[in-house]
Scaffold this motif. Structure first.
Motif, mmCIF file in Angstrom:
data_model
loop_
_atom_site.group_PDB
_atom_site.id
_atom_site.type_symbol
_atom_site.label_atom_id
_atom_site.label_comp_id
_atom_site.label_asym_id
_atom_site.label_seq_id
_atom_site.Cartn_x
_atom_site.Cartn_y
_atom_site.Cartn_z
ATOM 1 N N ALA A 192 12.717 9.790 3.266
ATOM 2 C CA ALA A 192 11.901 10.151 4.421
ATOM 3 C C ALA A 192 10.488 9.597 4.301
ATOM 4 C CB ALA A 192 11.825 11.668 4.552
ATOM 5 N N VAL A 193 9.849 9.436 5.464
ATOM 6 C CA VAL A 193 8.391 9.353 5.488
ATOM 7 C C VAL A 193 7.917 10.743 5.869
ATOM 8 C CG1 VAL A 193 8.447 8.430 7.866
ATOM 9 C CG2 VAL A 193 6.336 8.327 6.543
ATOM 10 N N ASN A 194 7.001 11.268 5.086
ATOM 11 C CA ASN A 194 6.506 12.627 5.288
ATOM 12 C C ASN A 194 5.222 12.541 6.117
ATOM 13 O OD1 ASN A 194 8.597 13.672 3.488
ATOM 14 N ND2 ASN A 194 7.422 12.605 1.910
ATOM 15 N N LEU A 195 5.400 12.608 7.436
ATOM 16 C CA LEU A 195 4.267 12.415 8.344
ATOM 17 C C LEU A 195 3.272 13.562 8.204
ATOM 18 C CD1 LEU A 195 6.245 11.254 11.501
ATOM 19 C CD2 LEU A 195 4.877 9.811 9.974
ATOM 20 N N PHE A 196 2.027 13.224 8.146
ATOM 21 C CA PHE A 196 0.892 14.167 8.082
ATOM 22 C C PHE A 196 0.817 14.924 6.749
ATOM 23 C CE2 PHE A 196 2.271 14.708 12.776
ATOM 24 C CZ PHE A 196 1.685 13.513 13.148
ATOM 25 N N MET A 197 1.587 14.507 5.733
ATOM 26 C CA MET A 197 1.577 15.221 4.449
ATOM 27 C C MET A 197 0.380 14.771 3.620
ATOM 28 S SD MET A 197 4.618 15.508 1.637
ATOM 29 C CE MET A 197 4.633 16.822 0.429
ATOM 30 N N ASN A 198 -0.379 15.753 3.156
ATOM 31 C CA ASN A 198 -1.653 15.478 2.485
ATOM 32 C C ASN A 198 -1.504 15.590 0.966
ATOM 33 O OD1 ASN A 198 -4.337 15.064 1.953
ATOM 34 N ND2 ASN A 198 -5.035 17.046 2.733
ATOM 35 N N ASN A 199 -0.941 14.544 0.366
ATOM 36 C CA ASN A 199 -0.807 14.480 -1.087
ATOM 37 C C ASN A 199 -1.960 13.684 -1.672
ATOM 38 O OD1 ASN A 199 1.565 15.826 -0.943
ATOM 39 N ND2 ASN A 199 2.882 14.072 -1.319
ATOM 40 N N ARG A 200 -2.560 14.229 -2.715
ATOM 41 C CA ARG A 200 -3.631 13.512 -3.404
ATOM 42 C C ARG A 200 -3.098 13.020 -4.740
ATOM 43 N NH1 ARG A 200 -7.158 15.955 -6.718
ATOM 44 N NH2 ARG A 200 -6.626 17.981 -5.828
ATOM 45 N N ILE A 201 -3.371 11.739 -5.049
ATOM 46 C CA ILE A 201 -2.966 11.179 -6.332
ATOM 47 C C ILE A 201 -4.200 11.114 -7.224
ATOM 48 C CG2 ILE A 201 -1.929 9.205 -7.516
ATOM 49 C CD1 ILE A 201 -0.596 8.525 -4.804
ATOM 50 N N GLY A 205 -3.788 9.757 10.004
ATOM 51 C CA GLY A 205 -4.073 8.740 8.987
ATOM 52 C C GLY A 205 -3.720 9.143 7.567
ATOM 53 N N ILE A 206 -3.060 10.292 7.412
ATOM 54 C CA ILE A 206 -2.658 10.751 6.076
ATOM 55 C C ILE A 206 -1.168 11.067 6.109
ATOM 56 C CG2 ILE A 206 -2.960 12.531 4.308
ATOM 57 C CD1 ILE A 206 -5.836 12.880 5.356
ATOM 58 N N HIS A 207 -0.390 10.286 5.354
ATOM 59 C CA HIS A 207 1.063 10.457 5.318
ATOM 60 C C HIS A 207 1.526 10.188 3.886
ATOM 61 C CE1 HIS A 207 0.621 10.115 9.664
ATOM 62 N NE2 HIS A 207 -0.043 8.988 9.451
ATOM 63 N N ASP A 208 2.743 10.579 3.608
ATOM 64 C CA ASP A 208 3.271 10.380 2.257
ATOM 65 C C ASP A 208 4.571 9.587 2.314
ATOM 66 O OD1 ASP A 208 3.516 11.396 -0.750
ATOM 67 O OD2 ASP A 208 5.474 11.536 0.232
ATOM 68 N N ILE A 209 4.673 8.569 1.459
ATOM 69 C CA ILE A 209 5.952 7.858 1.327
ATOM 70 C C ILE A 209 6.406 7.845 -0.133
ATOM 71 C CG2 ILE A 209 5.772 6.427 3.400
ATOM 72 C CD1 ILE A 209 4.835 4.117 1.600
ATOM 73 N N LEU A 210 5.898 8.780 -0.922
ATOM 74 C CA LEU A 210 6.223 8.801 -2.350
ATOM 75 C C LEU A 210 7.226 9.874 -2.738
ATOM 76 C CD1 LEU A 210 2.674 8.226 -3.881
ATOM 77 C CD2 LEU A 210 4.500 6.550 -3.529
ATOM 78 N N VAL A 211 7.148 11.043 -2.128
ATOM 79 C CA VAL A 211 7.998 12.147 -2.597
ATOM 80 C C VAL A 211 9.197 12.316 -1.655
ATOM 81 C CG1 VAL A 211 6.045 13.310 -3.666
ATOM 82 C CG2 VAL A 211 6.724 13.959 -1.354
ATOM 83 N N PRO A 212 10.349 12.692 -2.210
ATOM 84 C CA PRO A 212 11.509 12.951 -1.349
ATOM 85 C C PRO A 212 11.295 14.226 -0.553
ATOM 86 C CG PRO A 212 12.001 13.584 -3.598
ATOM 87 C CD PRO A 212 10.642 12.947 -3.630
ATOM 88 N N SER A 242 0.857 -1.195 0.000
ATOM 89 C CA SER A 242 0.000 0.000 0.000
ATOM 90 C C SER A 242 0.885 1.235 0.000
ATOM 91 C CB SER A 242 -0.870 -0.003 1.261
ATOM 92 O OG SER A 242 -1.595 1.211 1.359
ATOM 93 N N VAL A 243 0.401 2.296 -0.631
ATOM 94 C CA VAL A 243 1.107 3.578 -0.534
ATOM 95 C C VAL A 243 0.675 4.339 0.720
ATOM 96 C CG1 VAL A 243 1.416 3.817 -3.020
ATOM 97 C CG2 VAL A 243 -0.601 4.831 -1.932
ATOM 98 N N VAL A 249 -0.872 15.927 -6.275
ATOM 99 C CA VAL A 249 -1.247 17.300 -5.915
ATOM 100 C C VAL A 249 -0.999 17.494 -4.422
ATOM 101 C CG1 VAL A 249 -3.113 18.993 -5.848
ATOM 102 C CG2 VAL A 249 -3.006 17.314 -7.715
ATOM 103 N N TYR A 250 -0.221 18.510 -4.076
ATOM 104 C CA TYR A 250 0.031 18.819 -2.662
ATOM 105 C C TYR A 250 -1.140 19.637 -2.126
ATOM 106 C CZ TYR A 250 5.029 17.683 -3.358
ATOM 107 O OH TYR A 250 6.217 17.067 -3.624
ATOM 108 N N GLU A 251 -1.790 19.130 -1.103
ATOM 109 C CA GLU A 251 -2.891 19.871 -0.506
ATOM 110 C C GLU A 251 -2.550 20.237 0.930
ATOM 111 O OE1 GLU A 251 -6.527 17.674 -1.130
ATOM 112 O OE2 GLU A 251 -6.651 18.631 -3.099
ATOM 113 N N ALA A 252 -3.230 21.236 1.469
ATOM 114 C CA ALA A 252 -2.995 21.628 2.857
ATOM 115 C C ALA A 252 -3.505 20.530 3.785
ATOM 116 C CB ALA A 252 -3.709 22.941 3.158
ATOM 117 N N PRO A 253 -2.747 20.181 4.815
ATOM 118 C CA PRO A 253 -3.267 19.237 5.811
ATOM 119 C C PRO A 253 -4.478 19.839 6.531
ATOM 120 C CG PRO A 253 -0.896 19.559 6.069
ATOM 121 C CD PRO A 253 -1.388 20.630 5.134
#
Ligand SMILES: [Zn+2]
Length: 204
Positions: A138-147, A90-97, A64-65, A154-158
């Motif tokens: 990195a794991v980008n904790l609390f980062m709200n990226n929408r695919i 419950g929203i984190h990002d592991i895709l972007v550096p 899972s992403v 798309v980077y959205e505001a948390p």
């Protein structure tokens, strides 16, 4: 936290980084003090320059992403480094550096902007640890990226509020660094970069 005592509590100042050492059996808590702040977390297995947290291996270990309660955070050797025990967001990002000096130069023409990568290197230096190669993972904790359906990111505001936290169980001895992301050119941090907190809990 029953059965655990708090052994570390440090503020990660806005747009800066802090590093801590954890032991297997500890619990690591990352708290967003004011809300809508992203924390970029990296980790290296103690005593090894060859084994570190890997988002790509985490993705395949969870199939899972997304990271959810029960998800693992894996190393590049596919060992489990952390497990997600509790999570307010419950929203984190592991895709972007994580953001780096070059990102601000090439995207925005800003040459003197702080970055997560520099924050993390500074935090490691404070502990007397060498800057580690492959420090972009990195794991980008609390980062709200929408695919989107076409694959666009798309980077959205948390949307999470003050005091939101994630609690991880530490499965290996590790060096951990957190950057309170200084990105203020996108909605990533809700247009205002603020402080975070790191806590380490150890079994009594
Ligand atoms: Zn950043």
């Amino acid at each position: 936290m029953d059965g655990y005592k708090k052994i570390v509590e440090i503020i990660v100042p806005a747009s800066h980084g802090k590093a801590v050492k954890v032991a297997a059996g500890d619990r690591l808590e990352v708290i967003d003090l004011e809300g809508k702040q992203v924390g970029d977390l990296m980790a290296w297995v103690s005593g090894s320059e060859e084994e570190y947290f890997s988002p790509a291996h985490t993705l395949t270990q969870n199939w899972s992403v997304a990271l959810r309660v029960g998800s693992v955070l894996a190393t590049n050797k596919r060992r489990i480094l952390f497990r997600v025990l509790e999570d307010d967001v419950g929203i984190h990002d592991i895709l972007v550096p994580c953001c780096d000096h070059e990102a601000y130069v090439t995207r925005y023409g800003i040459h003197d902007h702080r970055s997560c990568l520099e924050n993390i290197k500074e935090s490691l230096s404070e502990l007397g640890e060498a800057c580690v190669a492959r420090a972009e993972m990195a794991v980008n904790l609390f980062m709200n990226n929408r695919i989107e359906s076409d694959g666009k990111i798309v980077y959205e505001a948390p949307e999470h509020g003050p005091g939101s936290r994630i609690l991880l169980s530490c499965e290996l001895d590790a060096l951990v660094a957190l950057s309170a992301c200084p990105q203020d050119q996108t909605p990533t941090n809700g247009w205002e970069c603020t402080a975070m907190m790191l806590r380490v809990w150890r079994p009594e």
